[in-house]
Design an enzyme around this catalytic site. Sequence first.
Site, PDB file in Angstrom:
ATOM      1  N   LYS A 160      72.000  16.726 -19.763  1.00  0.00           N
ATOM      2  CA  LYS A 160      72.055  17.418 -18.476  1.00  0.00           C
ATOM      3  C   LYS A 160      73.487  17.903 -18.210  1.00  0.00           C
ATOM      4  O   LYS A 160      74.433  17.451 -18.855  1.00  0.00           O
ATOM      5  CB  LYS A 160      71.573  16.481 -17.364  1.00  0.00           C
ATOM      6  CG  LYS A 160      72.403  15.216 -17.207  1.00  0.00           C
ATOM      7  CD  LYS A 160      71.675  14.165 -16.367  1.00  0.00           C
ATOM      8  CE  LYS A 160      72.547  12.928 -16.185  1.00  0.00           C
ATOM      9  NZ  LYS A 160      71.794  11.813 -15.595  1.00  0.00           N
ATOM     10  N   TYR A 207     103.853  21.626  -4.305  1.00  0.00           N
ATOM     11  CA  TYR A 207     103.391  21.661  -2.911  1.00  0.00           C
ATOM     12  C   TYR A 207     103.676  20.342  -2.196  1.00  0.00           C
ATOM     13  O   TYR A 207     103.491  19.259  -2.756  1.00  0.00           O
ATOM     14  CB  TYR A 207     101.883  21.890  -2.868  1.00  0.00           C
ATOM     15  CG  TYR A 207     101.468  23.326  -3.064  1.00  0.00           C
ATOM     16  CD1 TYR A 207     101.857  24.312  -2.169  1.00  0.00           C
ATOM     17  CD2 TYR A 207     100.660  23.678  -4.136  1.00  0.00           C
ATOM     18  CE1 TYR A 207     101.461  25.630  -2.349  1.00  0.00           C
ATOM     19  CE2 TYR A 207     100.252  24.994  -4.321  1.00  0.00           C
ATOM     20  CZ  TYR A 207     100.661  25.964  -3.417  1.00  0.00           C
ATOM     21  OH  TYR A 207     100.263  27.254  -3.593  1.00  0.00           O
TER      22      TYR A 207
HETATM   23  C1  LIG Z   1      72.048  10.640 -16.353  1.00  0.00           C
HETATM   24  C2  LIG Z   1      70.913   9.770 -16.707  1.00  0.00           C
HETATM   25  C3  LIG Z   1      70.938   9.008 -17.882  1.00  0.00           C
HETATM   26  C4  LIG Z   1      72.166   8.877 -18.743  1.00  0.00           C
HETATM   27  O1  LIG Z   1      73.076   8.011 -18.107  1.00  0.00           O
HETATM   28  P1  LIG Z   1      74.472   7.621 -18.782  1.00  0.00           P
HETATM   29  O2  LIG Z   1      75.049   6.630 -17.846  1.00  0.00           O
HETATM   30  O3  LIG Z   1      75.270   8.884 -18.844  1.00  0.00           O
HETATM   31  O4  LIG Z   1      74.176   7.081 -20.124  1.00  0.00           O
HETATM   32  C5  LIG Z   1      69.783   8.330 -18.244  1.00  0.00           C
HETATM   33  N1  LIG Z   1      68.677   8.372 -17.450  1.00  0.00           N
HETATM   34  C6  LIG Z   1      68.641   9.061 -16.300  1.00  0.00           C
HETATM   35  C7  LIG Z   1      67.403   9.042 -15.471  1.00  0.00           C
HETATM   36  C8  LIG Z   1      69.755   9.773 -15.873  1.00  0.00           C
HETATM   37  O5  LIG Z   1      69.722  10.428 -14.712  1.00  0.00           O
END
Ligand SMILES: *Cc1c(COP(=O)(O)O)cnc(C)c1O
Length: 382
Positions: free
Chosen positions: A48, A267
Amino acid sequence: MSLPPTRVSPEELSAHAGRLIVDLDALAENYRALAARAGPAEAAAVVKADAYGTGVEGAVPALSAAGCRTFFTAILAEARRVKALAPDATVYALGGLAPGCAGAFAEARVRPVLGSPPEIEEWAEFCRSHGKPLAAALHADTGMNRLGLSLEQCRALSGSGALDQFEIALVMTHPACADDLSDPATEAQRRRFDEARALLPAAPASFANSAATLRDAAFHYDLVRPGIALYGGAAVNGAQNPMRNVVTVTARIVQLRDAKAGEAVGYGAVQHLRRDSRLAILSAGYADGYVRLAGGSDARAGGSAFIDGTPAPLVGRVSMDLVAVDVTDLPEDAVAPGREVVLIGEEFTVDDVARLCGTIGYEILTRLGPRFLRQYAGGPAT
Ligand SMILES: *Cc1c(COP(=O)(O)O)cnc(C)c1O
């Protein structure tokens, strides 16, 4: 550490804030290490948010070549991109099924992860009217209160008939606290997951994110869903990170300047020089995801860039497009306008930046912006 062996012309480099170099061999090795840890369970890959900012176009072929057959995305648009890169792979969209969208999932051959009775009804109705029991995952909530069916909803569904209309390819849940070794919530979620599974039709099961995959075989079930660990991020708090570094972020030196002891930098004039200093102004800033809180002040040291493995501490606030680093201690010939310095890499990881900024490596990684030229090192195609 030197930069991964990818080349860039000075013109190309100067057109960008810097480079984001993804080591596809390290990514593949991380996948294989997690798959070996999870075996005999299957290891999927969570890709994702554009493979956590590394780019699905590079990550998905590399992961496929390493043996990955199942991918998880958040939304349908991401899932379509993954499906185009790996047409034979199984692709899930974790974000659920919006009303009226079953046809779009079916057409894309993407499996929705169904987490509420209306979503299940939507998918069941689509499958019933098309006479096709298409595959989907069921998401049970076991203590996070994010997505997923409550135990009561699982119980109510078990007699409803909706679950007979499609193939339940996976029953999954998501642990909220697996990164914390001392938190008993993960074990409690595992027990609740077993209760939910007992209420639902028999199907392959999935519980583990990266942290749970690395922690204990009891969390592996039939399929694990690591994300962050694939990309080299730390998954378990306080534990040594066993994964290889995947991402290196560079910026280039825009200008060198000499400043006097007592003068302020940047800044707000929040940091004053304690000695006569040589400063390098770098070509990336918070607009590129190099978080503003990583800057330095008189009260607190900031992050560091690295030049040939030598730290160059940030001085003053991070600007939108620029940041200053102290290169006084570097040899004269190590710094010059146009040279690249490492902002994030082996020596100063996304987790190091995150610690400084009160956030997590995930957020630093996924927010590295489009002004970095993305390059892939290694991988199946080269
Ligand atoms: C993002 C996600 C993962 C992966 O999690 P990590 O901590 O990056 O390994 C697995 N399952 C679901 C449902 C997620 O939303």
